[in-house]
Design a protein around this motif. Structure first.
Motif, short mmCIF file in Angstrom:
data_model
loop_
_atom_site.label_atom_id
_atom_site.label_comp_id
_atom_site.label_asym_id
_atom_site.label_seq_id
_atom_site.Cartn_x
_atom_site.Cartn_y
_atom_site.Cartn_z
N UNK A 42 46.47 116.32 -17.32
CA UNK A 42 46.66 115.24 -18.29
C UNK A 42 47.82 115.59 -19.20
N UNK A 43 48.54 114.58 -19.61
CA UNK A 43 49.54 114.73 -20.65
C UNK A 43 48.96 114.15 -21.93
N UNK A 44 49.16 114.87 -23.02
CA UNK A 44 48.74 114.40 -24.34
C UNK A 44 49.96 114.46 -25.25
N UNK A 45 50.30 113.34 -25.85
CA UNK A 45 51.41 113.29 -26.80
C UNK A 45 50.80 113.37 -28.19
N UNK A 46 51.25 114.37 -28.96
CA UNK A 46 50.74 114.59 -30.30
C UNK A 46 51.84 114.42 -31.34
N UNK A 47 51.53 113.74 -32.44
CA UNK A 47 52.38 113.76 -33.61
C UNK A 47 51.97 114.96 -34.45
N UNK A 48 52.93 115.79 -34.82
CA UNK A 48 52.62 117.03 -35.54
C UNK A 48 53.08 116.85 -36.98
N UNK A 49 52.20 116.30 -37.79
CA UNK A 49 52.51 116.01 -39.18
C UNK A 49 52.21 117.24 -40.05
N UNK A 50 52.64 117.21 -41.30
CA UNK A 50 52.45 118.35 -42.18
C UNK A 50 50.98 118.72 -42.36
N UNK A 51 50.12 117.71 -42.48
CA UNK A 51 48.73 118.00 -42.81
C UNK A 51 47.73 117.58 -41.73
N UNK A 52 48.22 117.13 -40.58
CA UNK A 52 47.31 116.75 -39.51
C UNK A 52 48.06 116.58 -38.19
N UNK A 53 47.28 116.55 -37.10
CA UNK A 53 47.79 116.18 -35.78
C UNK A 53 47.36 114.75 -35.51
N UNK A 54 48.20 114.00 -34.83
CA UNK A 54 47.87 112.62 -34.48
C UNK A 54 48.00 112.48 -32.96
N UNK A 55 46.92 112.10 -32.29
CA UNK A 55 46.99 111.84 -30.85
C UNK A 55 47.64 110.47 -30.67
N UNK A 56 48.79 110.46 -29.99
CA UNK A 56 49.51 109.22 -29.76
C UNK A 56 49.03 108.57 -28.48
N UNK A 57 48.95 109.36 -27.41
CA UNK A 57 48.42 108.85 -26.14
C UNK A 57 48.03 110.03 -25.26
N UNK A 58 47.26 109.71 -24.25
CA UNK A 58 46.89 110.69 -23.22
C UNK A 58 46.84 109.95 -21.89
N UNK A 59 47.34 110.59 -20.84
CA UNK A 59 47.40 109.93 -19.54
C UNK A 59 47.53 110.97 -18.44
N UNK A 60 47.24 110.56 -17.22
CA UNK A 60 47.46 111.41 -16.05
C UNK A 60 48.89 111.20 -15.58
#
Length: 76
Positions: A42-60
């Motif tokens: 799986x690919x997971x795209x994460x936003x890496x912000x100063x105070x948190x991670x944000x899951x943008x999408x996940x897909x095969x």
């Protein structure tokens, strides 16, 4: 997000690896991670912000866009 449970998503992120980095993305830098859920890539795209991670999408990853789970096909 493609019927991926939160627990599976956490496992894929925790054991995953960053395969592409996008430091100039806004509002936060982001990264493409490769992780595995029940032996499936799986690919997971994460936003890496100063105070948190944000899951943008996940897909095969699919054969149309990827040679293998780590290698993107060249655009024609």
């Amino acid at each position: 997000m493609r019927n991926i449970s939160t627990d599976d998503l956490f496992l894929a992120i925790r054991a995953g690896e960053i395969i592409e980095s996008y430091p100039d993305d806004e509002p936060c830098p982001s990264a493409l991670m490769l992780g595995f859920i029940r032996d499936h890539a799986y690919h997971v795209v994460l936003g890496i912000c100063d105070d948190h991670l944000r899951v943008i999408t996940a897909y095969m990853p699919d054969d149309e866009h990827w040679i293998d789970a780590r290698t993107r096909r060249e655009k024609e």
